[in-house]
Design an enzyme around this catalytic site. Sequence first.
Site, PDB file in Angstrom:
ATOM      1  CG  ASP A 130       8.922   1.816 -17.351  1.00  0.00           C
ATOM      2  OD1 ASP A 130       8.939   0.640 -16.935  1.00  0.00           O
ATOM      3  OD2 ASP A 130       9.803   2.257 -18.117  1.00  0.00           O
ATOM      4  CB  SER A 189       9.818  -6.853 -17.575  1.00  0.00           C
ATOM      5  OG  SER A 189      10.568  -5.815 -18.179  1.00  0.00           O
ATOM      6  CB  SER A 216      12.154   3.885 -16.476  1.00  0.00           C
ATOM      7  OG  SER A 216      11.879   3.937 -17.866  1.00  0.00           O
ATOM      8  CG  HIS A 217      11.521  -1.242 -19.645  1.00  0.00           C
ATOM      9  ND1 HIS A 217      10.422  -1.101 -18.837  1.00  0.00           N
ATOM     10  CD2 HIS A 217      11.625  -2.563 -19.930  1.00  0.00           C
ATOM     11  CE1 HIS A 217       9.869  -2.285 -18.655  1.00  0.00           C
ATOM     12  NE2 HIS A 217      10.579  -3.183 -19.299  1.00  0.00           N
ATOM     13  CG  MET A 218      14.228   3.591 -22.223  1.00  0.00           C
ATOM     14  SD  MET A 218      13.572   4.661 -23.517  1.00  0.00           S
ATOM     15  CE  MET A 218      14.999   5.639 -23.927  1.00  0.00           C
TER      16      MET A 218
END
Length: 132
Positions: free
Chosen positions: A68, A71, A8-10
């Site tokens: 997610d 990218s 995930s980006h987070m």
Amino acid sequence: MVGIVIVSHMVSIAEGVRDMAKKVVPNELKIIAAGGTADGSFGTDSAKICRAIEEADDGKNGVIIITDVGSSIISAGLAIEGLSMQLHQRVKIADAPIVEGAIAAASEAAKGSDLMTVLNVTETAKSVSKRG
């Protein structure tokens, strides 16, 4: 068992999804969170994902990556390219929603299913209706 990597980006999302999936499976199943960039900020990091894949791999059954958006898919693909050829062949990116896919993957991997079965079950999570 097939290992699982959550991208995930987070950091908090990757870790939260991992923690949720771990609630439904035995402790020995490897579910590794690879969220955020190297310094923990928003984004993705192919080197971090590569290390997560290596950690999730048991040397024979392979690894499913669940991402997610955007990218994270590109970074996961780059991470796979950075693996040894032997491991590269045992890693698949699932086309699945991150939460539902992780739960489905964990449940199926815990049964001892092979890589392609885990991948197929993971990807069916995108078609499960949330309406009764």
